[in-house]
Design a protein around this motif. Sequence first.
Motif, mmCIF file in Angstrom:
data_model
loop_
_atom_site.group_PDB
_atom_site.id
_atom_site.type_symbol
_atom_site.label_atom_id
_atom_site.label_comp_id
_atom_site.label_asym_id
_atom_site.label_seq_id
_atom_site.Cartn_x
_atom_site.Cartn_y
_atom_site.Cartn_z
ATOM 1 N N LEU A 40 -10.648 4.087 2.643
ATOM 2 C CA LEU A 40 -9.770 4.231 1.479
ATOM 3 C C LEU A 40 -10.076 3.171 0.430
ATOM 4 C CD1 LEU A 40 -6.330 4.927 3.190
ATOM 5 C CD2 LEU A 40 -7.978 6.581 2.320
ATOM 6 N N ARG A 41 -10.112 3.631 -0.806
ATOM 7 C CA ARG A 41 -10.378 2.757 -1.947
ATOM 8 C C ARG A 41 -9.509 3.183 -3.124
ATOM 9 N NH1 ARG A 41 -14.851 3.554 0.742
ATOM 10 N NH2 ARG A 41 -16.310 1.888 1.170
ATOM 11 N N GLY A 42 -9.351 2.276 -4.063
ATOM 12 C CA GLY A 42 -8.721 2.591 -5.339
ATOM 13 C C GLY A 42 -7.402 3.316 -5.230
ATOM 14 N N GLN A 43 -7.333 4.467 -5.905
ATOM 15 C CA GLN A 43 -6.083 5.216 -5.988
ATOM 16 C C GLN A 43 -5.614 5.692 -4.622
ATOM 17 O OE1 GLN A 43 -4.371 5.607 -9.091
ATOM 18 N NE2 GLN A 43 -2.795 5.952 -7.555
ATOM 19 N N ASP A 44 -6.525 6.046 -3.733
ATOM 20 C CA ASP A 44 -6.129 6.490 -2.397
ATOM 21 C C ASP A 44 -5.420 5.360 -1.648
ATOM 22 O OD1 ASP A 44 -7.360 8.903 -2.995
ATOM 23 O OD2 ASP A 44 -9.209 8.383 -1.932
ATOM 24 N N LEU A 45 -5.959 4.181 -1.728
ATOM 25 C CA LEU A 45 -5.364 3.016 -1.072
ATOM 26 C C LEU A 45 -4.005 2.692 -1.693
ATOM 27 C CD1 LEU A 45 -6.065 0.998 1.154
ATOM 28 C CD2 LEU A 45 -7.214 -0.395 -0.565
ATOM 29 N N SER A 46 -3.932 2.761 -3.000
ATOM 30 C CA SER A 46 -2.674 2.519 -3.700
ATOM 31 C C SER A 46 -1.625 3.560 -3.318
ATOM 32 C CB SER A 46 -2.917 2.531 -5.209
ATOM 33 O OG SER A 46 -1.723 2.298 -5.918
ATOM 34 N N ASN A 47 -2.017 4.829 -3.201
ATOM 35 C CA ASN A 47 -1.075 5.885 -2.813
ATOM 36 C C ASN A 47 -0.500 5.642 -1.429
ATOM 37 O OD1 ASN A 47 -1.242 7.317 -5.198
ATOM 38 N ND2 ASN A 47 -2.771 8.758 -4.444
ATOM 39 N N VAL A 48 -1.338 5.221 -0.496
ATOM 40 C CA VAL A 48 -0.859 4.927 0.860
ATOM 41 C C VAL A 48 0.118 3.760 0.822
ATOM 42 C CG1 VAL A 48 -1.549 4.112 3.153
ATOM 43 C CG2 VAL A 48 -2.852 5.925 2.037
ATOM 44 N N LEU A 49 -0.223 2.721 0.089
ATOM 45 C CA LEU A 49 0.659 1.561 -0.023
ATOM 46 C C LEU A 49 1.992 1.938 -0.668
ATOM 47 C CD1 LEU A 49 1.203 -1.460 0.240
ATOM 48 C CD2 LEU A 49 0.018 -1.777 -1.936
ATOM 49 N N LEU A 50 1.943 2.708 -1.744
ATOM 50 C CA LEU A 50 3.176 3.145 -2.406
ATOM 51 C C LEU A 50 4.035 3.980 -1.469
ATOM 52 C CD1 LEU A 50 1.724 3.981 -5.908
ATOM 53 C CD2 LEU A 50 3.563 2.343 -5.471
ATOM 54 N N ALA A 51 3.411 4.890 -0.726
ATOM 55 C CA ALA A 51 4.160 5.727 0.213
ATOM 56 C C ALA A 51 4.814 4.866 1.288
ATOM 57 C CB ALA A 51 3.232 6.765 0.844
ATOM 58 N N CYS A 52 4.049 3.945 1.846
ATOM 59 C CA CYS A 52 4.603 3.068 2.880
ATOM 60 C C CYS A 52 5.759 2.232 2.344
ATOM 61 C CB CYS A 52 3.514 2.163 3.444
ATOM 62 S SG CYS A 52 2.334 3.002 4.523
ATOM 63 N N SER A 53 5.640 1.784 1.111
ATOM 64 C CA SER A 53 6.701 0.942 0.543
ATOM 65 C C SER A 53 7.990 1.731 0.329
ATOM 66 C CB SER A 53 6.249 0.306 -0.774
ATOM 67 O OG SER A 53 6.248 1.247 -1.821
#
Length: 122
Positions: A40-53
């Motif tokens: 995971l990189r960039g937007q994909d990584l950010s999406n996972v982090l946002l979902a987890c948060s």
Amino acid sequence: PILSNSQLSFSFFLFSTSGLRDEALVRRYIFECSGRLHQLRGQDLSNVLLACSRIATPDMLADMGGFGDALKQRVFGQLENMDRAPLLGVYLAAPNIFSVSQEEALHLMDVMSDHLPQMDAP
């Protein structure tokens, strides 16, 4: 069918914003993301982090094989390679799910400062 990394991370993000709460499904998303975290990189990584948060707790992430620590390490390891949109997601979500040290916060702000002129409204 097998989802691509982008499809998985975006569907996880959308689920997190839906208002639905299904702990088994959240755990499955985290399990699937943990197996792909190194990709995971960039937007994909950010999406996972946002979902987890939005729908996971730090304890839940720790119970999932230390996913929270691995996610934090991956996110902060990829900061310099992120565009401004994923960086804003990290800025918003990281303090909600991680214990962010002052050094890490300064590092995030330093990376974001390079993108601030491009964030100016027209």
